[in-house]
Design a protein around this motif. Structure first.
Motif, short mmCIF file in Angstrom:
data_model
loop_
_atom_site.label_atom_id
_atom_site.label_comp_id
_atom_site.label_asym_id
_atom_site.label_seq_id
_atom_site.Cartn_x
_atom_site.Cartn_y
_atom_site.Cartn_z
N PRO A 90 11.25 40.04 58.28
CA PRO A 90 10.95 39.53 56.93
C PRO A 90 11.88 40.07 55.85
N MET A 91 13.00 40.63 56.21
CA MET A 91 13.90 41.22 55.21
C MET A 91 14.71 40.12 54.51
N SER A 92 15.05 40.39 53.26
CA SER A 92 15.88 39.46 52.49
C SER A 92 17.34 39.57 52.92
N ASN A 93 18.04 38.46 52.87
CA ASN A 93 19.48 38.49 53.13
C ASN A 93 20.19 39.33 52.07
N ARG A 94 21.35 39.84 52.43
CA ARG A 94 22.22 40.56 51.48
C ARG A 94 23.50 39.77 51.28
N ASP A 95 24.05 39.89 50.07
CA ASP A 95 25.36 39.27 49.86
C ASP A 95 26.31 40.21 49.13
N TYR A 96 27.59 39.89 49.23
CA TYR A 96 28.65 40.74 48.72
C TYR A 96 29.68 39.88 47.99
N VAL A 97 30.23 40.42 46.94
CA VAL A 97 31.46 39.90 46.36
C VAL A 97 32.44 41.06 46.43
N PHE A 98 33.47 40.92 47.26
CA PHE A 98 34.33 42.08 47.47
C PHE A 98 35.81 41.72 47.43
N LEU A 99 36.60 42.75 47.17
CA LEU A 99 38.06 42.64 47.11
C LEU A 99 38.64 43.12 48.43
N ARG A 100 39.71 42.48 48.88
CA ARG A 100 40.36 42.91 50.12
C ARG A 100 41.86 42.72 50.04
N GLU A 101 42.59 43.71 50.54
CA GLU A 101 44.05 43.65 50.60
C GLU A 101 44.51 44.18 51.95
N MET A 102 45.68 43.70 52.38
CA MET A 102 46.27 44.21 53.62
C MET A 102 47.72 44.60 53.37
N ASP A 103 48.10 45.73 53.97
CA ASP A 103 49.49 46.19 53.92
C ASP A 103 49.99 46.32 55.35
N VAL A 104 51.20 45.85 55.61
CA VAL A 104 51.80 45.95 56.94
C VAL A 104 53.07 46.79 56.82
N CYS A 105 53.15 47.84 57.64
CA CYS A 105 54.32 48.71 57.59
C CYS A 105 54.68 49.14 59.01
N THR A 106 55.65 50.03 59.15
CA THR A 106 56.03 50.52 60.47
C THR A 106 55.86 52.03 60.53
N ASP A 107 55.51 52.50 61.72
CA ASP A 107 55.41 53.93 62.00
C ASP A 107 56.35 54.18 63.17
N GLY A 108 57.60 54.57 62.85
CA GLY A 108 58.62 54.65 63.89
C GLY A 108 58.95 53.24 64.36
N ASP A 109 58.75 52.98 65.65
CA ASP A 109 59.02 51.64 66.18
C ASP A 109 57.74 50.83 66.35
N LYS A 110 56.64 51.33 65.76
CA LYS A 110 55.36 50.64 65.91
C LYS A 110 54.90 50.04 64.58
N LYS A 111 54.26 48.91 64.66
CA LYS A 111 53.76 48.20 63.48
C LYS A 111 52.34 48.67 63.17
N VAL A 112 52.04 48.80 61.88
CA VAL A 112 50.71 49.27 61.45
C VAL A 112 50.16 48.31 60.40
N TRP A 113 48.91 47.89 60.60
CA TRP A 113 48.20 47.05 59.64
C TRP A 113 47.11 47.89 58.99
N THR A 114 47.09 47.96 57.67
CA THR A 114 46.05 48.69 56.94
C THR A 114 45.33 47.72 56.02
N ILE A 115 44.03 47.60 56.22
CA ILE A 115 43.22 46.64 55.46
C ILE A 115 42.16 47.43 54.68
N LEU A 116 42.14 47.25 53.37
CA LEU A 116 41.18 47.95 52.51
C LEU A 116 40.28 46.94 51.82
N GLY A 117 39.00 47.28 51.73
CA GLY A 117 38.05 46.40 51.04
C GLY A 117 36.97 47.21 50.34
N ARG A 118 36.46 46.66 49.26
CA ARG A 118 35.34 47.30 48.54
C ARG A 118 34.68 46.28 47.63
N SER A 119 33.46 46.64 47.22
CA SER A 119 32.73 45.78 46.28
C SER A 119 33.53 45.60 45.00
#
Length: 214
Positions: free
Chosen positions: A100-129
């Motif tokens: 019987p719980m009520s649904n929850r909703d969010y309005v949030f911001l999200r960004e992604m940065d793609v970079c390299t660590d040596g010869d490896k690729k790194v994806w960093t995704i940040l989000g918050r209300s």
């Protein structure tokens, strides 16, 4: 950028040097370790997830960012849509809570940065209300009757490719669902839900890869 460069750096460095001072080990599942930290005054836990997932890093990042695809594999999604696709993206998300719980909703911001660590690729995704003063009038979303708006939500996800086709993963998560749910129930749901989400995400990545290869 909404998120500072330092926030990206701090999230990414936890792949190899996680800050676990004061954190409690919870469980290990499928090569992933989960830790929690009691946040006051809410009495709720925030979580850190660290380990290796048997999925390709690029696929994992694409699946994590693809909100249209998420609606096909995440059974808790009631509604998920872009309010704005500009950087940062603004997203509306309604989560289907069991009766019987009520649904929850969010309005949030999200960004992604793609970079390299040596010869490896790194994806960093940040989000918050999103705070009201960060949104234009056009981006405001009225609260729905019977749905509780979550105003304190944070999530970061860092994914680094490994040479053997697996992914090194770090995730940091906190969310205060508000309302009349006992703290004990919220903490139990998060403790069981985090590993469940990762398992479902891994399966969704495998299907995504097969579909794309066809």
């Amino acid at each position: 950028m909404t998120f500072k460069n330092e926030q990206y750096k701090n999230a990414a460095k936890e792949l190899d040097n996680p800050d676990l001072d004061g954190w409690e080990f919870v469980v290990e599942s499928h090569g992933i370790k989960i830790y929690r930290f009691l946040r006051q005054p809410s009495g709720l836990y925030e979580y850190k997830v660290i380990g290796v997932a048997n999925i390709k890093a690029e696929t994992c990042a694409e699946v994590y960012m693809d909100i249209a695809y998420r609606k096909t594999w995440d059974s808790y999604v009631k509604e998920l849509t872009y309010i704005s696709k500009a950087n940062p993206t603004v997203i509306y998300w309604e989560v289907d809570y069991p009766w019987p719980m009520s649904n929850r909703d969010y309005v949030f911001l999200r960004e992604m940065d793609v970079c390299t660590d040596g010869d490896k690729k790194v994806w960093t995704i940040l989000g918050r209300s999103a705070k009201a003063n960060e949104l234009s009038q056009r981006q405001q979303v009225d609260e729905k009757k019977g749905v509780i708006r979550v105003r304190d939500y944070e999530q970061s996800m860092v994914i680094r490719e490994n040479q053997n086709g697996t992914s090194q993963i770090f995730m940091h998560y906190y969310d205060d669902p508000r309302g009349m749910i006992p703290t004990m129930v919220v903490n139990w749901a998060a403790k069981t839900g985090v590993p469940g989400f990762l398992t479902t995400l891994e399966e969704a990545c495998k299907i995504y890869d097969k579909t794309r290869n066809k």
